[in-house]
Design an enzyme around this catalytic site. Structure first.
Site, PDB file in Angstrom:
ATOM      1  CG  ASP A   1      -1.642  -1.266   1.494  1.00 48.04           C
ATOM      2  OD1 ASP A   1      -1.921  -1.995   0.523  1.00 48.04           O
ATOM      3  OD2 ASP A   1      -1.932  -1.559   2.664  1.00 48.04           O
TER       4      ASP A   1
ATOM      5  CD  GLU B   1      -8.344  -3.632  -0.882  1.00 47.14           C
ATOM      6  OE1 GLU B   1      -9.031  -3.778   0.155  1.00 47.14           O
ATOM      7  OE2 GLU B   1      -7.390  -4.368  -1.170  1.00 47.14           O
TER       8      GLU B   1
END
Length: 331
Positions: free
Chosen positions: A42, A213
């Site tokens: 991420d 997401e």
């Protein structure tokens, strides 16, 4: 390496060894992928004071995700680790699962947005928080002593936040897991959210049914680009798609995938950010991926590739490499 040694080591350990070997010997003048050692995911990409910064999730079990490291580079090739720039001990309400930083500078202060606790309902404590520091490498301290967003709105799990500054100086936060994305307008001091012009506070801008997401937004030539991740984060089908709109609120229509697995390089490529070097309009995509042959979900590594647009402003498919990008000094 003999087959006997391969069987003895096992897939996960072997993948880590292969990855480390690749990292140790990139082509001359290239960063090599992954760009730095360790299990990280991420990645948030930012440029502060002519320095590249990457702020990733520490990719371990949720109970072990208790702090964030950062990495800085003058040229995309040579990276320096800054350990534990934000620690869980400095966030009274956080207990586990520190995820997906978003870091911005405003008025000489650095603001670090993060998700914590992986809440599954509004009855649990957690969500999206914000910390502040005087330097990009911290130490960061909790700004408000509680989550900034602590509940599900429009069915979006409060995770994976990205902060976007529009040309008029307005700061928006785009966030959301569980297949729903929201946009909110941040207060100028980042202590909360406030209504938008139409009175809406939490506006859903989910771009497509494939959205999962990892939202990201940037502006180029007057258009708003919305990127996100699709598929399962532990699986080989994790990928990045995008849409283009005329405002931060959209509407956004999915154009297609631009980053996905290459079974000769890596799998599970997703949850991206971007570097934009204004002086020569160079663009880079920063993302995480799984080493070939490794089936452990948390074994994720950070990589960087060039991101290229065609004459119509569409993003061309990203070519995933082990070589990485060439040096691009900012000074």
């Amino acid at each position: 390496m003999s087959m006997g040694i391969r069987k003895l080591l096992g897939g996960a350990v072997l993948a880590a060894i292969v990855s480390t070997a690749a990292l140790a010997a990139p082509p001359p003048g290239h960063a090599g992928n992954p760009v730095f050692p360790g299990w990280y995911a991420d990645p948030e990409a930012a440029i502060f004071d002519n320095t590249y910064w990457i702020y990733p999730t520490t990719s371990l079990r949720y109970s072990e995700q208790v702090g964030f490291d950062a990495f800085s580079s003058p040229d995309l090739v040579h990276w320096t680790k800054h350990a534990n720039v934000l620690a869980m001990k400095d966030i009274a309400w956080a207990k586990k699962a520190l995820w997906a930083p978003a870091v911005i500078e405003k008025d000489g202060k650095y603001y670090f947005f993060f998700a914590a606790n992986d809440i599954q309902s509004d009855k649990e404590v957690g969500g999206i928080g914000v910390a502040v520091a005087d330097k990009p490498d911290g130490p960061y301290r909790d700004l408000i002593g509680k989550p900034l967003i602590d509940a599900f709105h429009n069915r979006a799990q409060p995770i994976d936040q990205f902060v976007f500054r529009d040309d008029d100086g307005t700061y928006y936060m785009i966030y959301g897991g569980w297949k729903h994305a929201n946009i909110v307008k941040l207060k100028p001091d980042f202590t909360g959210v406030e209504p938008m012009a139409d009175g809406t506070v939490f506006k859903e801008i989910t771009p497509a049914k494939e959205y999962v997401e990892g939202p990201l937004m940037f502006k180029r030539n007057g258009k708003y680009y919305f990127m996100w991740s699709e598929g399962g984060w532990t699986g080989p089908d994790y990928s990045v798609a995008y849409a283009i709109g005329d405002s931060p609120m959209g509407p956004f229509k999915r154009i297609g995938k631009i980053l996905q697995q290459d079974t000769t390089v890596a799998t599970g490529a997703g949850h991206n950010s971007v570097f934009h070097v204004a002086k020569d309009d160079a663009w880079y995509i920063v993302y995480h991926r799984h080493p070939l042959g490794d089936k452990v979900g948390n074994h994720r590594q950070v990589a960087i590739e060039k991101m290229v647009f065609d004459n119509d402003g569409k993003i061309l498919p990203v070519v995933m490499t082990t070589d990485g990008v060439e040096a691009h000094p900012l000074r």
